[in-house]
Write a protein that holds these residues in place. Structure first.
Motif, PDB file in Angstrom:
ATOM      1  N   THR A  20      -3.715  -0.928   4.167  1.00  0.00           N
ATOM      2  CA  THR A  20      -3.302  -1.824   3.079  1.00  0.00           C
ATOM      3  C   THR A  20      -1.845  -1.532   2.763  1.00  0.00           C
ATOM      4  O   THR A  20      -1.278  -0.528   3.204  1.00  0.00           O
ATOM      5  CB  THR A  20      -4.148  -1.610   1.812  1.00  0.00           C
ATOM      6  N   ASN A  21      -1.237  -2.379   1.955  1.00  0.00           N
ATOM      7  CA  ASN A  21       0.165  -2.160   1.594  1.00  0.00           C
ATOM      8  C   ASN A  21       0.360  -0.943   0.687  1.00  0.00           C
ATOM      9  O   ASN A  21       1.485  -0.547   0.418  1.00  0.00           O
ATOM     10  CB  ASN A  21       0.784  -3.414   0.978  1.00  0.00           C
ATOM     11  N   THR A  22      -0.739  -0.314   0.269  1.00  0.00           N
ATOM     12  CA  THR A  22      -0.629   0.941  -0.494  1.00  0.00           C
ATOM     13  C   THR A  22      -1.001   2.150   0.361  1.00  0.00           C
ATOM     14  O   THR A  22      -1.053   3.267  -0.136  1.00  0.00           O
ATOM     15  CB  THR A  22      -1.538   0.901  -1.743  1.00  0.00           C
ATOM     16  N   THR A  24      -3.968   2.599   2.172  1.00  0.00           N
ATOM     17  CA  THR A  24      -5.396   2.841   2.364  1.00  0.00           C
ATOM     18  C   THR A  24      -5.832   2.352   3.743  1.00  0.00           C
ATOM     19  O   THR A  24      -5.497   1.237   4.150  1.00  0.00           O
ATOM     20  CB  THR A  24      -6.215   2.111   1.276  1.00  0.00           C
TER      21      THR A  24
END
Length: 70
Positions: A20-22, A24
């Motif tokens: 993900t963009n974070t 994850t």
């Protein structure tokens, strides 16, 4: 790529990771070759490879399944 996810080519591990963009972890796509580069248009993943016996090439995968198309 859906939800602004990121694809990462892992040369030594012979796989593509989707994050993900974070950061994850979403999934891994195992490969039988080293992936040197990767890009995606939402439907397909293009993987730049270095195949020792056959030289460099680009492999096209289905985004949803990770199955080789071409």
């Amino acid at each position: 790529i859906p939800n602004d996810n990121v694809l990462v080519a892992e040369i030594g591990n012979k796989r593509i990771q989707e994050l993900t963009n974070t950061g994850t972890h979403v999934r891994c796509i195992p490969l039988s070759y080293q992936a040197w580069s990767v890009c995606c248009n939402g439907d397909h993943i293009a993987v730049g490879t270095a195949v020792a016996a056959g030289g460099d090439r680009v492999v096209l995968l289905d985004y949803g399944s990770g199955v080789v198309i071409k």
